[in-house]
Structure formats: structure tokens, C-alpha cells
Design an enzyme around this catalytic site. Structure first.
Site, short mmCIF file in Angstrom:
data_model
loop_
_atom_site.label_atom_id
_atom_site.label_comp_id
_atom_site.label_asym_id
_atom_site.label_seq_id
_atom_site.Cartn_x
_atom_site.Cartn_y
_atom_site.Cartn_z
CG ASN A 12 -1.90 -1.17 1.20
OD1 ASN A 12 -2.28 -1.65 0.13
ND2 ASN A 12 -2.25 -1.67 2.36
CE LYS A 15 4.98 -2.60 -4.58
NZ LYS A 15 4.29 -2.38 -3.31
CD GLU A 88 1.11 -7.49 -7.46
OE1 GLU A 88 1.87 -7.70 -6.49
OE2 GLU A 88 -0.03 -7.02 -7.35
CD GLN A 90 5.20 -8.75 -4.99
OE1 GLN A 90 5.71 -7.86 -5.65
NE2 GLN A 90 3.92 -8.76 -4.68
CB CYS A 147 4.31 5.35 15.07
SG CYS A 147 5.67 4.72 14.09
ZN ZN Z 1 5.42 2.41 13.90
#
Ligand code: ZN
Length: 196
Positions: A12, A15, A88, A90, A147
Site C-alpha cells: 500500500n 507502487k 508484482e 516479488q 506512528c
Molecule cells: Zn510504527
């Protein structure tokens, strides 16, 4: 000189949006691009690269074991391509990343691959491991944890928010959800165990 590029991030981060914008920039200047994404079912070739902000483009697909050098060579024989975009990434195998590297070196076409660096257990995806080893240029696509720190990890949860710490690396069509977190909050959510 053509190069192999790898743009990596966690879930998310946008990309696919960046991929579609970069492809658009070529097309706006009259240069054609070739879009390829992972084949998640048996409908070979019928793919779509879509972004969460609502834009999308049809794309060819790569399947497991498919030779991408041959695929790119065949496409270039039809008409000129200014840049190849892989979403995608990966999910590429190590062999397929080498095939992309050969296409860059021997066919002279730039390849821009976009993918996730690590899975929900904190392990490199095979395609990303090979791209980190072989790419000429790498760039991190940034997103943030709740955070405010940079998110580099992802957790997989069930619909009710239970954090999953085991299971297959790829869960297609499941009801699981993914949340991107900084490493400290990822450790907190996953019980701070060293992953297998
Ligand atoms: Zn954090």
C-alpha cells in the site's frame, strides 16, 4: 545504456500508481511501453495493473516458469518499446529476474520492476531477493506506519484483526488484510519472535 530498475516497498505504498504514471509519461511523448504483471489464475495474458486511487491499464502477464526473455523478444519484434514495466515483481522467480537482466543487456530495453521487499514474516520474496542482487538502480517507495515512521514491514491479519504469523508466503484470493508498519510496531504485533 538500458538498465534494470527495482522500485521496492511494503504494501500500500502506491507502487502501481507510480508504475502507471511512469508508463503514461512515455506514452504521452509518443513512446510505447509494455506492461506485465503476475498471473494469479489461469487466464494467461489477461492481466490488469490497477492502483488504489482508481486508475488502471490492461497488462500482459507472467506465469510461473515462463521465459521472460523470449516473451520480451517476441514483443519487440512486433514494434518498438521504450520501456518495460513489471508489477508484482516479488513473484518473479530467480530465473525470470536473470531473463529480465539478459533482456536489458542483450536486447537494449530498459526494464522497471516494482515489488514488495519482504513478506508478512519478514522474509525476502524470491523475486525481490534476485532483483536486489541484480538491479542496476534501486529506489525505495516510501510509506508510513501509524506512528509516522517509515513502514518497511507488513502484517497479515484476518478480517477481525487477528495477526497471522504463519502460513503460505502468497495467499491469493483469501480474506486476509495487510497493514504496513515500521519494524518496531511489526515486532510488537507479531510477538517479537525471530521469524523462521
Ligand atoms: Zn510504527
Amino acid at each position: 545504456m538500458a538498465k534494470l530498475y527495482f522500485q521496492y516497498s511494503t504494501m500500500n505504498a502506491g507502487k502501481s500508481t507510480l508504475l502507471l504514471q511512469a508508463s503514461h509519461n512515455y506514452r504521452e511523448r509518443g513512446m510505447d511501453t509494455y506492461l506485465i504483471t503476475a498471473q494469479f489464475d489461469n487466464r494467461a495474458g489477461k492481466g490488469r495493473i490497477a492502483s488504489r486511487i482508481g486508475i488502471g491499464e490492461p497488462a500482459d502477464t507472467f506465469g510461473i516458469g515462463e521465459d521472460l526473455y523470449s516473451k520480451i523478444q517476441a514483443r519487440l519484434e512486433k514494434s518498438a518499446i521504450a520501456c518495460i514495466f513489471i508489477d508484482e515483481a516479488q513473484f518473479l522467480t530467480k530465473d525470470q529476474v536473470w531473463q529480465l537482466a539478459r533482456a536489458v543487456d542483450d536486447l537494449g530495453v530498459p526494464v522497471m520492476a516494482y515489488g514488495l521487499r519482504v513478506d508478512f514474516q519478514g522474509n525476502l520474496f524470491p523475486g525481490s531477493a534476485a532483483l536486489l542482487a541484480l538491479a542496476d538502480e534501486m529506489r525505495e517507495v516510501r510509506t508510513i506506519c501509524h506512528c509516522g515512521k517509515k513502514a518497511t514491514m507488513v502484517i497479515r491479519t484476518t478480517d477481525d484483526g487477528t495477526v497471522l504469523t504463519s502460513g503460505a508466503q502468497v495467499e491469493i484470493g483469501g480474506n486476509e488484510r495487510y497493514v504496513s508498519l515500521c519494524r518496531r510496531h511489526w515486532r510488537e504485533k507479531t510477538g517479537d519472535q525471530t521469524p523462521d
